[in-house]
Structure formats: C-alpha cells, structure tokens
Design an enzyme around this catalytic site. Sequence first.
Site, short mmCIF file in Angstrom:
data_model
loop_
_atom_site.label_atom_id
_atom_site.label_comp_id
_atom_site.label_asym_id
_atom_site.label_seq_id
_atom_site.Cartn_x
_atom_site.Cartn_y
_atom_site.Cartn_z
CG HIS A 121 -1.96 0.98 1.32
ND1 HIS A 121 -1.73 2.30 1.66
CD2 HIS A 121 -3.30 0.87 1.11
CE1 HIS A 121 -2.88 2.94 1.66
NE2 HIS A 121 -3.85 2.11 1.32
CD GLN A 201 -6.87 -4.64 3.89
OE1 GLN A 201 -7.83 -5.38 4.10
NE2 GLN A 201 -7.04 -3.36 3.58
CB CYS A 361 -3.71 3.22 -1.68
SG CYS A 361 -4.88 4.53 -1.33
#
Length: 406
Positions: A121, A201, A361
């Site tokens: 990310h 995540q 992103c």
Amino acid sequence: MDIKTVRQSFPILDQEVNGHPLVYLDSSATSQKPASVIEKLDEYYRGYNSNVHRGVHTLGTKATDEYEGAREKVRRFINANSTQEVIFTRGTTTAINTVATSYGRAKLGEGDEIVITPMEHHSNIIPWQQVAKATGATLKYIPLQKDGTISLEDVEETVTGNTKVVAVMHVSNVLGTINPVKEIAEIAHRHEAVMLVDGAQSAPHLKVDVQDLDCDFYAFSGHKMCGPTGIGVLYGKRTLLNDMEPFEFGGEMIDFVNLYDSTWKELPWKFEGGTPIIGGAIGLGAAIDFINEIGLEEIEAHEHRLVDYAMDRMREIDGLTIYGPEERAGLVTYNLDDVHPHDVATVLDAEGIAVRAGHHCAQPLMRWLDVSATARASFYLYNTEEDIDRLVEGLQKTKEYFGDVF
C-alpha cells in the site's frame, strides 16, 4: 457462527440502496460497525466525556480507565508483552510514519538498505521513499512471483548485510496474498535488520501473535475491524521504542519542561502527544470485544468459505480476469473485459452492491499487473453466499449492458 445473528448486529446493513437491499463488499476499505461499538461511543460522549490522565475528577478518572483498558484489550488481542508496547495512533498510516520518522531517519544512512515489496500500500512505500531521500539509504524491492506471492528464496537474495529495515504487508489489499511474515522476520533478523509488518488487512481477519511472528513493529487500523475511524495501533518491541525519539511534541507526552530543554514520559505515552483519540480507542476496545465474542478462527473460516465460493462463481463469467494467488484472504480483485472498473462499480451500485474500484493505493502493483485500475469485492464476517450471488448477477448485468452499448 450464526450469520443471521451477526448481521443483525450491524444496523447499516438493514437498508436499501437504489431500491435494492444493500450488499456491502468493501470491508477492505472500511468495515461496518456493530451496534455495541456505536453504543460504546455514544456512552462515552454522553456519559463521561473528559480528557484522560490530566484530571482527578470522576469523569476524567472514568475516561482514563476506559482508555487504558482499551490498550490492555489491544495488548491481549495481538499478544504484546506489555501495554508499553501498544501505542495509539490515527491509523496504520500514522503508525508506519512513526517508525519511518523516529527509527528510519534516525538510524539509517548512506549504504543502508530498506527492503519492501511492489505489492505494498502507498502507506508502506512513500514513508520509506522519503527516508531513503533524507538519509541516502537505498530502497530495494523483493520481486513477486507470477501469481503475486513472495518466495523466501527471493527474500534471501534481496536482504543483505546492508539491510536495516524490512517492511512488508501481512495481507495484500489487492491480491489477497498472505505473506510469510514470520519467515521474512527471521531472515531480516539474521541480517540484524528490523521487521515492520503492515497489519491493516490481517488484524481484522487472522489471529495475530506479534511475539510468535517476532516482528519488531506491527501496525493496524481500527476502522477495518469494526472499530471507529481515526484510531490505529503501533506495536513495537519495548527496547526499540525506548531507543526512539518521539516526532510529535506537545502536551501529554512530556515529563518535565524547562525553558530550553524537556524530557519525555515513559512508554507508551511519549508517542501520544496532545489529547489522544479517546473515544476512538474506547470504541476500538468495544470492537475487539465483539470480534473476540465471535472468535477470529470462526471469522477466518467463514471468509475462507466465502472467497472459495466467490472464486468459483466469478469464474463462470466469460471475460472476467481475477488477480492474485489461489490461496488468499477474503477478497477478490478483478476486471471485466473492455469495461472500466469505475463503470463496473457504478452499475453494481445501481443494483445496491458496494465494491471498490481504482488503484487501491497500490499504483506500483497496478503497473506490475499491467492495468490502470481494478475492481475489488472484499468480504467480512457479515457477508453471505447470497451476497456473492448478487455480485455475480450484477456482473452479468454489467457485461450485458456494455455488450449492448458496444
């Protein structure tokens, strides 16, 4: 896990969007909030709203007890050794920037290496780019396999005696790849480098034990795990955090302030300058209670069933490309031939189905995939196979609509 009971805990799911029952498939961006979290926030602001640590009055004491109680809940949730190793931040981004600034800029210099991956990310790329520019360190990337996984052989080749920081996401927000961060940490430590794990995540979906992973830093956000926005956590090993200088200065994080010099509080408060995110932390504590009541093992198993079902159903659609490995976390990123992902998401939204579309992103990863953008459906504890059926129906409608247009 009784999915019907779980869904009833989330008030927002009981609504129609564009004349259709809502199907929410964007939990990787932010999860929905159970009533218990919403009620806990309401209780704080209605009943004992006060600043923490600074007052001896009843409301201040109650707020402090709840705030620090939430820290203990986080400690148990990730199995940190001490609450001194749990720092509340605004989110994963702030947590990673804290390490990049307070550790990276202070410890790295010319000839040193920072190792990350192309799947990261932006929040775990840009801070290290800036560290490299400021210190003269070199930024290196572990190459990806064709299916979007990492091989430990490539890690061994990329990490060298000059490597000082290895920063890798636990789970990819695009590919669903679950990275072998424990093994990567072992390789990093063999070369005397520190290991940062982006857990944005993974913390909501997998059982995380930072002591077992033996990572030096672990960052995650509350809003992706049923908690409020604006609250996150940085875990760090106490020896490293003690050796780091804070980068945000002001009230609360000080011990003594003199005219020309000051000293800092002990951990974790030296990294929590100013009025902290009190309601957010208390809400995160309530979210952890909710997740623990269901059980992360149950959540992980439920998501595994959903993603297997989704992959099978979505492969029925001609012209649909799925990205990422076969074994993955609970999300599917895809593209429909000749249809821009934003158009896919717009048609799905007209059917009451919320998915994410864009570069997520992760622009370097998009270039690696040779696409400008993708669509993504991500699942959580409140999703069902019926939600996936609705998604597949919506994708078929999208394909038919744009087939007619073209």
